[in-house]
Design a protein around this motif. Structure first.
Motif, PDB file in Angstrom:
ATOM      1  N   ASN A  89      -2.513   6.870   2.449  1.00 38.30           N
ATOM      2  CA  ASN A  89      -2.197   5.567   3.038  1.00 38.30           C
ATOM      3  C   ASN A  89      -3.352   4.583   2.891  1.00 38.30           C
ATOM      4  O   ASN A  89      -3.136   3.376   2.763  1.00 38.30           O
ATOM      5  CB  ASN A  89      -1.854   5.729   4.521  1.00 38.30           C
ATOM      6  N   ASP A  90      -4.581   5.139   2.882  1.00 35.76           N
ATOM      7  CA  ASP A  90      -5.758   4.280   2.730  1.00 35.76           C
ATOM      8  C   ASP A  90      -6.078   3.998   1.282  1.00 35.76           C
ATOM      9  O   ASP A  90      -7.026   3.258   0.977  1.00 35.76           O
ATOM     10  CB  ASP A  90      -6.982   4.931   3.401  1.00 35.76           C
ATOM     11  N   GLY A  91      -5.273   4.609   0.381  1.00 42.10           N
ATOM     12  CA  GLY A  91      -5.495   4.384  -1.044  1.00 42.10           C
ATOM     13  C   GLY A  91      -6.624   5.183  -1.609  1.00 42.10           C
ATOM     14  O   GLY A  91      -7.042   4.948  -2.746  1.00 42.10           O
ATOM     15  N   ILE A  92      -7.115   6.183  -0.838  1.00 41.41           N
ATOM     16  CA  ILE A  92      -8.240   6.996  -1.314  1.00 41.41           C
ATOM     17  C   ILE A  92      -7.730   8.194  -2.115  1.00 41.41           C
ATOM     18  O   ILE A  92      -8.294   8.535  -3.150  1.00 41.41           O
ATOM     19  CB  ILE A  92      -9.098   7.482  -0.123  1.00 41.41           C
ATOM     20  N   ALA A  93      -6.668   8.837  -1.619  1.00 38.71           N
ATOM     21  CA  ALA A  93      -6.092  10.004  -2.294  1.00 38.71           C
ATOM     22  C   ALA A  93      -4.880   9.585  -3.101  1.00 38.71           C
ATOM     23  O   ALA A  93      -4.296   8.505  -2.882  1.00 38.71           O
ATOM     24  CB  ALA A  93      -5.710  11.061  -1.270  1.00 38.71           C
ATOM     25  N   THR A  94      -4.487  10.451  -4.002  1.00 35.97           N
ATOM     26  CA  THR A  94      -3.367  10.160  -4.887  1.00 35.97           C
ATOM     27  C   THR A  94      -2.101  10.853  -4.381  1.00 35.97           C
ATOM     28  O   THR A  94      -2.161  11.843  -3.633  1.00 35.97           O
ATOM     29  CB  THR A  94      -3.672  10.655  -6.314  1.00 35.97           C
TER      30      THR A  94
ATOM     31  N   GLU B  87     -14.633  13.384   4.003  1.00 36.56           N
ATOM     32  CA  GLU B  87     -15.717  12.422   3.788  1.00 36.56           C
ATOM     33  C   GLU B  87     -15.758  11.909   2.355  1.00 36.56           C
ATOM     34  O   GLU B  87     -16.615  11.077   2.020  1.00 36.56           O
ATOM     35  CB  GLU B  87     -17.053  13.089   4.132  1.00 36.56           C
ATOM     36  N   GLY B  88     -14.856  12.408   1.506  1.00 37.23           N
ATOM     37  CA  GLY B  88     -14.782  11.915   0.141  1.00 37.23           C
ATOM     38  C   GLY B  88     -15.803  12.518  -0.791  1.00 37.23           C
ATOM     39  O   GLY B  88     -15.989  12.013  -1.898  1.00 37.23           O
ATOM     40  N   ILE B  89     -16.453  13.602  -0.379  1.00 39.04           N
ATOM     41  CA  ILE B  89     -17.479  14.223  -1.225  1.00 39.04           C
ATOM     42  C   ILE B  89     -16.841  15.147  -2.259  1.00 39.04           C
ATOM     43  O   ILE B  89     -17.221  15.142  -3.432  1.00 39.04           O
ATOM     44  CB  ILE B  89     -18.483  15.006  -0.359  1.00 39.04           C
ATOM     45  N   ASN B  90     -15.858  15.969  -1.809  1.00 38.19           N
ATOM     46  CA  ASN B  90     -15.170  16.901  -2.713  1.00 38.19           C
ATOM     47  C   ASN B  90     -13.762  16.411  -3.003  1.00 38.19           C
ATOM     48  O   ASN B  90     -13.184  15.650  -2.220  1.00 38.19           O
ATOM     49  CB  ASN B  90     -15.093  18.296  -2.093  1.00 38.19           C
TER      50      ASN B  90
END
Length: 463
Positions: free
Chosen positions: A198-203, A407-410
């Motif tokens: 939803n935040d556009g970070i993941a696909t 946290e977007g690291i992995n």
């Protein structure tokens, strides 16, 4: 002259009896077949041989109650006990041939101006000079012993089956709880993934992958529920009751104790395993049948006697009877039977050879089962320790992967791998724990479950 004939028959019978001799019991095992000791290691200070109530060592009151019910209500055991009663009756029937047969008769006839009345008592007895009837009795007694040992096989099978099925039921419930825990964990990851999408970070690919993971976990649960149903029904059957309304309180394997037990010398196992004792008894019966078949070649010698009272009037049987007595000794010998007796003897000897092989197989199988059960207990204990360590490390790796993904690291792939490893490790711990418990039951069973032959037969071991 009559007495001389009787004496002559008796002397001939004695001479033939001496010629008959005795058959030597076969030796089914050699010393090479019986190991001096078991090779697998046993726990230090473990009790030697199980007690008859070995299942109590698992420390479960519920299991104790279930097995108590099995021993009184199991239908296979009830059938085995009925077979023992049949075998007892056959021994009595066979033993009756060693006793005389006595018959009683009465007769009355009435004519216009006269009548006659008589009573008679007759007896016959077959001399067992060649031991044929004793051999048949010995065979029946050996079969009776085998039947009693078979009853113990059924009892041990039912008891061990109850323990194993109870453990399987608790294991399935434990694995079902773990599957639900894994599902909750996967759903928490899905929540994170949905938020990142939803935040556009993941696909959307990551979202689909996690939803597929959840569907797979959901599919496992009905399968476990069916296994739980099957094991519960199987346990009810062992207890001799329908599955409707039946349940147990146990939920997992955690509360069960892990007992230690060790075998003694392998030679002692031969009188502790009911299947080996049954095989030995069947071999003894076959040997007795060989002796009986050989005795059938010799003459049959019978003694008969009869006596009676007769009178023209019923009252005369008491006041003025006419008495008559008869006594006889007969010898009968088959001259030609088309080879029937020879064929019967050959069949008896072949049956004996078959049962020698069966006894040897039962003994060697017993030694093998003890060795493999001992090895299984040791190996599953080692495997369980390593698996518990894998579960702990996998859970730590999964928690770290979740945090680093959040946290977007992995990337999401590391989370998926950590999930699968953890879920598999959790399930494997439960399966190995069950395998270890069942290996202990297998050892108790392989050692005869604390049973010992109450009337040990001849040692069938050749030096």
């Amino acid at each position: 002259m009559h007495i001389r004939k009787i004496l002559l028959i008796g002397v001939c019978a004695g001479l033939l009896s001496a010629c008959a001799g005795t058959l030597t019991a076969p030796k089914a095992l050699t010393t090479q077949d019986v190991p001096a000791a078991f090779e697998q290691a046993v726990p230090a200070n473990a009790p030697i041989w199980p007690t008859p109530d070995w299942w109590r060592n698992f420390g479960s009151i519920e299991l104790d109650q279930l097995i108590d019910t099995t021993q009184t209500q199991n239908l296979d055991l009830a059938a085995a006990e009925a077979r023992v009663l049949q075998a007892d009756a056959r021994v009595r029937q066979t033993g009756a041939a060693l006793l005389p047969t006595v018959g009683f008769g009465a007769d009355a006839t009435k004519q216009t101006h006269s009548g006659s009345f008589s009573v008679s008592l007759g007896a016959s007895y077959e001399f067992d000079f060649w031991g044929k009837n004793h051999d048949f009795l010995a065979a029946a007694q050996a079969v009776n012993k085998a039947t009693r040992a078979d009853r113990e096989i059924v009892a041990l099978t039912a008891t061990a089956g109850t323990a194993n099925t109870y453990f399987q039921l608790l294991s399935i419930r434990e694995r079902l709880a773990i599957a639900r825990l894994n599902l909750e964990s996967a759903q928490s990851v899905l929540t994170i993934t949905e938020a990142r999408v939803n935040d556009g970070i993941a696909t959307p690919l990551e979202l689909a992958q996690q939803r597929a993971q959840i569907a797979g976990l959901q599919a496992v649960i009905p399968a476990f529920e069916q296994q739980e149903l099957l094991n519960r029904a199987a346990l009810a059957l062992l207890l001799g009751r329908p599955p409707e309304g039946f349940d147990v309180a146990g939920a997992d394997l955690e509360t069960l104790a892990i007992p230690d037990v060790a075998p003694g010398l392998p030679a002692e196992l031969l009188v502790r395993r009911p299947d080996v004792v049954a095989a030995e008894a069947n071999l003894e019966a076959a040997h007795a049948n060989v002796a009986a078949a050989r005795a059938a070649f010799f003459p049959t010698i019978s003694l008969t006697g009869s006596g009676g009272l007769a009178s023209a009037a019923l009252a005369g049987l008491i006041t003025n009877p006419a008495a008559s007595f008869a006594f006889g000794l007969s010898l009968a010998q088959t001259v030609f039977d088309g080879g029937r007796l020879t064929a019967q003897s050959d069949e008896a000897r072949a049956s004996e050879q078959e049962l020698i092989a069966s006894y040897r197989s039962a003994a060697i199988t017993a030694f093998s089962e003890v060795e493999t059960a001992l090895g299984g207990i040791a190996h599953f204990a080692q495997q369980e320790a390593f698996q518990i360590e894998q579960e702990a490390q996998s859970e730590q790796a999964f928690n770290i992967a979740q945090v680093r993904y959040r946290e977007g690291i992995n990337d999401f792939l590391s989370v998926l791998d950590a999930q699968r490893t953890l879920y598999s490790a959790r399930d494997q711990v439960g399966q190995i724990k069950l395998a270890r418990l069942q290996a202990i039951v297998a050892l108790y069973r392989a050692m005869g479950g604390g049973w010992t032959d109450p009337s040990p037969g001849t040692a069938l071991v050749q030096k």
